[in-house]
Design a protein around this motif. Structure first.
Motif, short mmCIF file in Angstrom:
data_model
loop_
_atom_site.label_atom_id
_atom_site.label_comp_id
_atom_site.label_asym_id
_atom_site.label_seq_id
_atom_site.Cartn_x
_atom_site.Cartn_y
_atom_site.Cartn_z
N SER A 1 14.25 2.71 -6.68
CA SER A 1 14.22 2.47 -5.23
C SER A 1 12.95 1.74 -4.81
N GLN A 2 11.84 2.02 -5.51
CA GLN A 2 10.58 1.32 -5.23
C GLN A 2 10.68 -0.14 -5.66
N THR B 1 0.83 -1.21 0.00
CA THR B 1 0.00 0.00 0.00
C THR B 1 0.86 1.25 0.00
N GLU B 2 1.91 1.25 0.82
CA GLU B 2 2.81 2.41 0.90
C GLU B 2 3.56 2.61 -0.42
N ILE B 3 4.05 1.52 -1.02
CA ILE B 3 4.78 1.62 -2.29
C ILE B 3 3.87 2.12 -3.40
N SER B 4 2.66 1.57 -3.45
CA SER B 4 1.70 2.00 -4.48
C SER B 4 1.41 3.48 -4.38
N SER B 5 1.30 3.99 -3.15
CA SER B 5 1.05 5.42 -2.95
C SER B 5 2.22 6.26 -3.45
N GLU B 6 3.45 5.80 -3.18
CA GLU B 6 4.64 6.53 -3.63
C GLU B 6 4.74 6.52 -5.16
N VAL B 7 4.44 5.37 -5.75
CA VAL B 7 4.50 5.26 -7.22
C VAL B 7 3.46 6.18 -7.87
N ASP B 8 2.29 6.29 -7.27
CA ASP B 8 1.25 7.18 -7.81
C ASP B 8 1.75 8.62 -7.87
N LYS B 9 2.49 9.03 -6.84
CA LYS B 9 3.03 10.39 -6.83
C LYS B 9 4.06 10.59 -7.94
N LEU B 10 4.90 9.57 -8.15
CA LEU B 10 5.91 9.66 -9.20
C LEU B 10 5.27 9.65 -10.59
N VAL B 11 4.18 8.94 -10.73
CA VAL B 11 3.49 8.87 -12.02
C VAL B 11 2.96 10.25 -12.42
N LYS B 12 2.50 10.98 -11.46
CA LYS B 12 2.01 12.34 -11.76
C LYS B 12 3.16 13.20 -12.32
N ASN C 1 16.63 11.61 -11.87
CA ASN C 1 16.05 11.60 -10.52
C ASN C 1 14.80 10.73 -10.45
N LEU C 2 13.93 10.87 -11.45
CA LEU C 2 12.69 10.08 -11.47
C LEU C 2 12.99 8.59 -11.63
N ILE C 3 13.92 8.26 -12.51
CA ILE C 3 14.29 6.86 -12.70
C ILE C 3 14.88 6.27 -11.42
N GLU C 4 15.71 7.05 -10.73
CA GLU C 4 16.31 6.59 -9.48
C GLU C 4 15.25 6.33 -8.41
N LEU C 5 14.26 7.22 -8.33
CA LEU C 5 13.19 7.05 -7.35
C LEU C 5 12.35 5.81 -7.65
N LEU C 6 12.07 5.57 -8.92
CA LEU C 6 11.32 4.39 -9.31
C LEU C 6 12.13 3.12 -9.04
#
Length: 259
Positions: free
Chosen positions: A195-196, A155-166, A188-193
């Protein structure tokens, strides 16, 4: 005349007087001692009928040995061994599901009744730990805990990914609108994804939770691939002089399939 008089000499019918019944001999019998039968006949109640519904279930004392300790328990004679286990949970510290009661060299089922098994006042029995059932229950609890933890992480990962998708969506609009974006934004975006993805890889799960984890992995991977494609498109934008030929955003992000 004599015959007529003789016929009148008989038992005097009973009559009611002052809430009581008076017999021919002048005796009064309380109505509480009589019962009216369906046929209309009035009969005297028996003492056994009066006391029949006053049966009391006796309380017995049993002595239970657990290890080197003895526990005395007061319980109804018609209770079950399962009820006895619940009463032993406190003094023994054992969950009723982990208890094994042995009476007369035989393990007793929790649904069996004490009196039927022959347990009487002063009877003795032995309490053991049901190791197999205890281990099974601990394993089930562990699996439940792991499943709950995995669900929370997903649930936490899905929420973080939703923010990155925006953010990826906004980036797409800028690029296909003719605006050149600094390459660091992509990195930066690729690195954050990524990490997920690492977080998803660390989740231990089975069944439905495992399937959900796999779907989240595919989802993140698709967004990383899409960012690589946007980076290539961004490199084709030479300068701001091309902004006059602005094309409408392709909105490819919304068309990504994760099946």
């Amino acid at each position: 005349m004599l015959g007529a008089k003789s016929r009148n000499l008989g038992t005097v019918p009973a009559t009611k007087r002052g809430g009581a019944t008076t017999g021919g001999g002048g005796r009064e019998v309380g109505m509480a001692a009589w019962d009216l039968r369906p046929c209309g006949m009035l009969v005297q109640k028996r003492n056994s009928d009066v006391n029949q519904s006053q049966t009391v279930v006796p309380t017995i004392k049993v002595k239970v040995k657990y290890g080197s300790s003895y526990h005395e328990v007061h319980i109804k004679s018609q209770a079950t061994f399962g009820e006895l286990k619940k009463m032993l949970a406190g003094p023994s510290g054992l969950n009723p599901l982990d208890q094994k009661l042995v009476y007369r060299d035989k393990e007793r089922d929790s649904n069996a009744y004490l009196d039927v098994a022959g347990v009487k006042d002063g009877s003795r029995m032995v309490l053991f730990i049901d190791i197999r059932n205890q281990e099974k229950r601990h394993l089930e609890n562990l699996n439940t805990t792991q499943t709950d933890k995995a669900n929370k992480q997903l649930t936490e990962i899905s929420s973080e990914v939703d923010k990155l998708v925006k953010q990826v969506g906004n980036l797409e609009i800028e690029i296909y609108g003719g605006k050149k974006v600094v390459e660091k934004v992509f990195l930066n975006l690729i690195e954050l994804l990524m990490s997920q993805l690492i977080k998803l890889d660390g989740i231990v799960a089975d069944g439905d939770v495992k399937l959900q984890r796999r779907m989240q992995v595919k989802r993140v991977q698709k967004y990383i691939e899409f960012l690589d494609m946007l980076k290539i498109q961004n490199s084709k934008i030479a300068s701001k002089s091309n902004e006059g030929n602005v094309r409408a955003p392709l909105q490819r992000l919304n068309k990504i399939s994760f099946e």
